[in-house]
Design a protein around this motif. Structure first.
Motif, PDB file in Angstrom:
ATOM      1  N   LEU A 231      -1.246 -38.589   5.540  1.00  0.00           N
ATOM      2  CA  LEU A 231      -1.424 -38.489   4.080  1.00  0.00           C
ATOM      3  C   LEU A 231      -0.617 -37.058   3.567  1.00  0.00           C
ATOM      4  O   LEU A 231      -0.358 -37.155   2.420  1.00  0.00           O
ATOM      5  N   CYS A 232      -0.793 -36.249   4.454  1.00  0.00           N
ATOM      6  CA  CYS A 232      -0.014 -34.933   3.922  1.00  0.00           C
ATOM      7  C   CYS A 232       1.420 -35.182   3.704  1.00  0.00           C
ATOM      8  O   CYS A 232       2.014 -34.101   2.721  1.00  0.00           O
ATOM      9  N   HIS A 233       2.033 -36.248   3.949  1.00  0.00           N
ATOM     10  CA  HIS A 233       3.453 -36.407   3.575  1.00  0.00           C
ATOM     11  C   HIS A 233       3.388 -37.338   2.392  1.00  0.00           C
ATOM     12  O   HIS A 233       4.698 -37.548   1.687  1.00  0.00           O
ATOM     13  N   ARG A 274      -4.597 -40.142  15.407  1.00  0.00           N
ATOM     14  CA  ARG A 274      -5.271 -39.113  15.845  1.00  0.00           C
ATOM     15  C   ARG A 274      -5.023 -37.833  14.969  1.00  0.00           C
ATOM     16  O   ARG A 274      -3.707 -37.885  14.119  1.00  0.00           O
ATOM     17  N   LYS A 275      -5.877 -37.181  14.365  1.00  0.00           N
ATOM     18  CA  LYS A 275      -5.750 -35.784  13.810  1.00  0.00           C
ATOM     19  C   LYS A 275      -5.896 -34.786  14.835  1.00  0.00           C
ATOM     20  O   LYS A 275      -6.481 -34.935  15.828  1.00  0.00           O
ATOM     21  N   THR A 276      -5.307 -33.608  14.578  1.00  0.00           N
ATOM     22  CA  THR A 276      -5.499 -32.465  15.632  1.00  0.00           C
ATOM     23  C   THR A 276      -6.092 -31.230  14.993  1.00  0.00           C
ATOM     24  O   THR A 276      -6.422 -31.474  13.687  1.00  0.00           O
ATOM     25  N   GLY A 281      -9.706 -28.340   7.976  1.00  0.00           N
ATOM     26  CA  GLY A 281      -9.701 -27.715   6.397  1.00  0.00           C
ATOM     27  C   GLY A 281      -9.089 -28.553   5.484  1.00  0.00           C
ATOM     28  O   GLY A 281      -8.924 -28.045   4.451  1.00  0.00           O
ATOM     29  N   CYS A 282      -8.431 -29.629   6.044  1.00  0.00           N
ATOM     30  CA  CYS A 282      -7.688 -30.438   5.194  1.00  0.00           C
ATOM     31  C   CYS A 282      -8.169 -31.043   4.160  1.00  0.00           C
ATOM     32  O   CYS A 282      -9.533 -31.742   4.454  1.00  0.00           O
ATOM     33  N   LEU A 283      -7.996 -31.132   2.852  1.00  0.00           N
ATOM     34  CA  LEU A 283      -8.971 -31.735   1.980  1.00  0.00           C
ATOM     35  C   LEU A 283      -8.662 -33.402   2.112  1.00  0.00           C
ATOM     36  O   LEU A 283      -9.698 -33.893   1.707  1.00  0.00           O
ATOM     37  N   LEU A 284      -7.994 -34.047   2.775  1.00  0.00           N
ATOM     38  CA  LEU A 284      -7.528 -35.326   3.042  1.00  0.00           C
ATOM     39  C   LEU A 284      -8.255 -35.559   4.160  1.00  0.00           C
ATOM     40  O   LEU A 284      -7.955 -37.049   4.782  1.00  0.00           O
ATOM     41  N   TYR A 285      -9.015 -34.908   5.018  1.00  0.00           N
ATOM     42  CA  TYR A 285      -9.236 -35.087   6.460  1.00  0.00           C
ATOM     43  C   TYR A 285     -10.254 -36.483   6.381  1.00  0.00           C
ATOM     44  O   TYR A 285      -9.795 -37.272   7.460  1.00  0.00           O
ATOM     45  N   SER A 286     -10.986 -36.876   5.702  1.00  0.00           N
ATOM     46  CA  SER A 286     -11.828 -37.874   5.811  1.00  0.00           C
ATOM     47  C   SER A 286     -11.442 -39.205   5.473  1.00  0.00           C
ATOM     48  O   SER A 286     -11.429 -40.175   6.010  1.00  0.00           O
ATOM     49  N   PRO A 306      -2.115 -29.170   6.442  1.00  0.00           N
ATOM     50  CA  PRO A 306      -3.362 -29.436   5.812  1.00  0.00           C
ATOM     51  C   PRO A 306      -2.981 -29.418   4.433  1.00  0.00           C
ATOM     52  O   PRO A 306      -2.490 -28.345   3.978  1.00  0.00           O
ATOM     53  N   VAL A 307      -3.775 -30.310   3.787  1.00  0.00           N
ATOM     54  CA  VAL A 307      -3.838 -30.242   2.128  1.00  0.00           C
ATOM     55  C   VAL A 307      -4.815 -29.371   1.553  1.00  0.00           C
ATOM     56  O   VAL A 307      -5.794 -29.508   1.795  1.00  0.00           O
ATOM     57  N   LYS A 308      -4.479 -28.507   0.887  1.00  0.00           N
ATOM     58  CA  LYS A 308      -5.433 -27.330   0.080  1.00  0.00           C
ATOM     59  C   LYS A 308      -5.406 -27.694  -1.212  1.00  0.00           C
ATOM     60  O   LYS A 308      -6.337 -27.409  -1.938  1.00  0.00           O
TER      61      LYS A 308
HETATM   62  S1  SF4 Z   1      -5.805 -34.735   8.066  1.00  0.00           S
HETATM   63 FE1  SF4 Z   1      -4.636 -33.722   6.663  1.00  0.00          FE
HETATM   64  S2  SF4 Z   1      -3.279 -32.429   8.037  1.00  0.00           S
HETATM   65 FE2  SF4 Z   1      -4.058 -34.030   9.013  1.00  0.00          FE
HETATM   66  S3  SF4 Z   1      -2.766 -35.750   9.446  1.00  0.00           S
HETATM   67 FE3  SF4 Z   1      -4.111 -36.137   7.571  1.00  0.00          FE
HETATM   68  S4  SF4 Z   1      -3.411 -35.289   5.622  1.00  0.00           S
HETATM   69 FE4  SF4 Z   1      -2.161 -34.446   7.304  1.00  0.00          FE
END
Ligand code: SF4
Length: 326
Positions: A231-233, A274-276, A281-286, A306-308
């Motif tokens: 989602l960060c893109h 996968r997330k790494t 701390g990314c706002l979109l993590y969930s 990571p989106v702040k």
């Molecule tokens: S969790 Fe955040 S940093 Fe990780 S891939 Fe998704 S949007 Fe990108």
């Protein structure tokens, strides 16, 4: 409506035979597996009905090349399954008699896979000369028959990413109101076997995908989506990400010749992507599924950002987290 207000979507794979030979096909190593018989398919249609399927999607390989395709669709409609759909390469519809027969079967919608704005890019990826011109003829035949529920999907690879804006114009010209731009899945099949040749960096592909979505929005196509992306893109167009929407709307089962998966959406998020540690701390993590596991193995995670802070997108879109979607 089913569990937790979600619709049950059952995807029946007829087998893996196909009249195209797409370079990136996830099933490219499965062509030799036997096709399901007509009796098996009719039995599965009944099972799907009994399980309460709201949507039945029939796919291959290429399901429409089977002589029993219309019979299977007809059976599903006769049983009262509300929506019967098929993802197709569209070539069969170039034959008007075949197109008429399939439309008469009662099929509700078709999803055409279009991988380039013209024959040069599309046919190079399908590795089937003439496939684009047949697809175009198929669209024209369906239009002549008054069949309107045609959607589109495009697998995004190195070879077609810069052509996405022109492909978006093709979809606009053909009034395709639902389109998905799908970032190629390299976990299996052709894209895994030829990763470096086919799989683009997400940082290179995302601007073209976003541009295609913008072109759609400017033409009133607000149902176009991007799929399988970190989602960060895509922070400016989060309401156009398939995964965010689908997990609130559907429970999806896959019934293939070689496997059954009763939670295709959940297992893709849990196992396929996968997330790494960079995502902390990314706002979109969930809300985010991260990126394909095989992508991380080859390219690493340097492009994940990571989106702040969240911003409004070109269509005035605003992100809602997975917890506040209704
Ligand atoms: S969790 Fe955040 S940093 Fe990780 S891939 Fe998704 S949007 Fe990108």
């Amino acid at each position: 409506m089913k569990k937790n207000g979600k619709k049950l979507k059952i995807v029946i794979f007829t087998g893996y035979a196909c009249n195209n030979n797409c370079a990136f096909c996830i099933d490219s190593d499965k062509r030799g597996l036997p096709e399901k018989s007509t009796a098996e398919l009719l039995r599965e249609v009944l099972q799907a009905k009994n399980k309460g399927a709201d949507i039945l999607e029939i796919i291959g390989g290429e399901a429409t090349i089977r002589p029993d395709f219309s019979r299977v669709v007809k059976a599903a409609k006769k049983l009262g399954i509300a929506e019967v759909a098929c993802a197709t390469n569209g070539r069969v519809f170039a034959d008007m008699a075949a197109a008429k027969k399939i439309v008469a079967s009662g099929i509700d919608s078709l999803i055409f896979s279009v991988h380039g704005p013209g024959a040069r890019v599309h046919d190079a990826l399908t590795r089937a000369s003439g496939s684009f011109s047949q697809l175009k003829k198929g669209l024209a035949n369906l239009k002549a028959l008054g069949f309107k529920r045609i959607n589109g999907n495009t697998t995004v690879v190195k070879q077609n990413m810069s052509a996405l804006p022109r492909l978006a114009a093709f979809y606009v010209r053909n009034k395709i109101r639902n389109v998905e731009y799908i970032f190629v899945d390299p976990n299996y099949g052709g894209a895994k076997n030829n990763f470096q040749v086919l799989v683009p960096r997400i940082s290179k592909a995302a601007p073209f995908m976003r541009r295609a979505l913008e072109i759609g929005l400017r033409s009133g196509m607000d149902q176009w989506k991007a799929r399988y992306v970190p989602l960060c893109h895509f922070t400016g167009c989060l309401e156009q990400i398939s995964e965010i929407n689908e997990k609130t709307l559907f429970l999806t089962e896959h019934w293939a010749p070689d496997f059954v998966n009763t939670d295709a959406i959940g297992s893709r998020a849990a196992l396929g992507r996968r997330k790494t540690a960079r995502c902390r701390g990314c706002l979109l993590y969930s809300a985010c599924e991260g990126i394909w596991v095989e992508y991380l193995k080859n390219y690493g995670d340097r492009e994940l950002k990571p989106v702040k802070k969240l911003k409004r997108g070109p269509g005035g879109l605003r992100h809602r987290s997975s917890d506040d979607q209704t």
